[in-house]
Motif scaffolding. Structure first.
Motif, short mmCIF file in Angstrom:
data_model
loop_
_atom_site.label_atom_id
_atom_site.label_comp_id
_atom_site.label_asym_id
_atom_site.label_seq_id
_atom_site.Cartn_x
_atom_site.Cartn_y
_atom_site.Cartn_z
N GLN A 141 -22.62 3.85 -33.19
CA GLN A 141 -22.19 3.00 -34.28
C GLN A 141 -20.68 3.08 -34.50
O GLN A 141 -20.07 4.14 -34.35
CB GLN A 141 -22.91 3.38 -35.57
CG GLN A 141 -22.68 2.41 -36.72
CD GLN A 141 -23.50 2.76 -37.94
OE1 GLN A 141 -23.93 3.89 -38.09
NE2 GLN A 141 -23.72 1.80 -38.82
N GLY B 129 -26.79 -2.94 -25.86
CA GLY B 129 -26.84 -3.04 -27.31
C GLY B 129 -27.76 -2.04 -27.99
O GLY B 129 -27.60 -1.75 -29.18
N GLU C 289 -23.87 -5.61 -26.61
CA GLU C 289 -25.03 -6.44 -26.27
C GLU C 289 -24.70 -7.37 -25.12
O GLU C 289 -25.53 -7.63 -24.25
CB GLU C 289 -25.47 -7.24 -27.49
CG GLU C 289 -26.24 -6.45 -28.51
CD GLU C 289 -26.76 -7.32 -29.65
OE1 GLU C 289 -26.70 -8.56 -29.50
OE2 GLU C 289 -27.21 -6.77 -30.66
N GLN D 149 -21.31 -4.22 -32.07
CA GLN D 149 -22.64 -4.38 -31.51
C GLN D 149 -22.68 -5.54 -30.52
O GLN D 149 -23.26 -5.42 -29.43
CB GLN D 149 -23.64 -4.63 -32.64
CG GLN D 149 -25.10 -4.68 -32.19
CD GLN D 149 -25.64 -3.33 -31.79
OE1 GLN D 149 -25.17 -2.30 -32.27
NE2 GLN D 149 -26.62 -3.33 -30.90
N GLN E 70 -18.49 -3.67 -37.46
CA GLN E 70 -19.74 -3.12 -36.92
C GLN E 70 -20.53 -4.17 -36.17
O GLN E 70 -21.13 -3.89 -35.12
CB GLN E 70 -20.57 -2.51 -38.05
CG GLN E 70 -20.00 -1.21 -38.60
CD GLN E 70 -20.82 -0.63 -39.73
OE1 GLN E 70 -21.52 -1.37 -40.44
NE2 GLN E 70 -20.73 0.66 -39.93
N LYS E 71 -20.53 -5.40 -36.70
CA LYS E 71 -21.24 -6.48 -36.00
C LYS E 71 -20.57 -6.80 -34.67
O LYS E 71 -21.24 -6.94 -33.64
CB LYS E 71 -21.27 -7.74 -36.88
CG LYS E 71 -22.38 -7.75 -37.90
CD LYS E 71 -22.59 -9.16 -38.43
CE LYS E 71 -23.86 -9.22 -39.26
NZ LYS E 71 -24.20 -10.61 -39.66
#
Length: 286
Positions: A256, A251, A246, A242, A238-239
């Motif tokens: 999700q 971002g 971004e 993102q 998930q990080k």
């Protein structure tokens, strides 16, 4: 006093000269086939956007990420020779063109630069984020880190604004020799000869496996066996998801990443369509 008993002895003849009589019979190396030396033909099927952000997810990392990304239906394909190497997705929630690459087949060294050059020239991306993996076993570091504790690492042609203790630089003297490393290098050299400066950031998931030797030829595309699957934890994915968006300036509105089991992703559906003669095995080359 130490005396070398051989100091005044003339060197053996083979130490200063050689002829056919005293040479070993060394087997000759096989010469590469002519088709391995020629520049591979890169072809595009489908409507690829131009001058949009580009997200490129490659190999085992790309396959794992694509399972949880809401990519929708496959919209196009990139072929090297007759093998499908890249899959194009155009999710409605992003302006970016998403290419999942080298999940069905891997490129030899001779095809990496022509492939990445063709992708960049075709899409002419305004910004690029890339996902790949690196070998924890082969990574040179002052301390030994188990692969499940190893950080996500990155390379970038420009400074990135992401600040996270779980993200570390892929530092010298370590080297990347994958297709995605070729892409980053390609963009960097192009930026030196252009007024347009495209930013590219390469995020690397830690892998417990040593890097595989690139094949000598491009093999027909097929889905990787389950033994090649690596499970990264949900929080890490998930990080990274993102960070990928971004980097290309999206971002805030990114959908999700959702954890899914293997076999439920758009890549599996694309592979089934390929086997049935859809995009991936036929269609018009554009």
């Amino acid at each position: 006093m130490n005396v070398d008993p051989l100091a005044d002895t003339a060197p053996s003849r083979h130490a200063i000269e050689s002829d056919d009589e005293d040479e070993y019979d060394v087997p000759s190396l096989s010469k590469p086939k002519p088709d391995q030396l020629s520049t591979p033909d890169v072809k595009f099927a489908g409507n690829f956007p131009i001058k949009s952000p580009l997200l490129l997810a490659s190999s085992i990392a790309g396959e794992a990420w694509a399972r949880g990304a809401d990519l929708g239906q496959q919209q196009g394909a990139i072929y090297v020779g007759d093998s499908q190497v890249g899959l194009l997705f155009l999710p409605p929630w992003t302006r970016a063109a998403v290419v999942v690459s080298e999940t069905f087949t891997r490129l030899p060294l001779s095809a990496m630069n022509p492939y990445t050059t063709a992708v960049i020239d075709r899409i002419q991306p305004t910004s690029i984020s890339v996902l790949d993996s690196y070998s924890v076993q082969g990574y040179i570091s002052p301390r030994i880190i188990p692969w499940d504790e190893a950080p996500v690492r990155y390379l970038s042609t420009n400074a990135i604004s992401i600040s996270d203790p779980e993200l570390e630089l892929f530092a010298p003297p370590n080297l990347m020799q994958s297709t995605m490393a070729s892409l980053v290098s390609n963009v960097f050299w192009k930026s030196l000869a252009s007024t347009e400066n495209s930013t590219v950031a390469l995020f690397l998931l830690p892998s417990p496996k040593l890097p595989a030797v690139p094949p000598s030829t491009i093999k027909p595309s097929s889905f990787p066996p389950p033994s090649d699957d690596i499970q990264w934890d949900k929080k890490t994915m998930q990080k990274v998801h993102q960070w990928l968006f971004e980097t290309i300036g999206e971002g805030e509105n990114v959908v999700q990443w959702v954890e899914r089991n293997r076999g439920s992703s758009e890549l599996q559906a694309a592979n089934r369509r390929r086997a049935q003669g859809g995009i991936g095995e036929g269609g018009m080359y554009i």
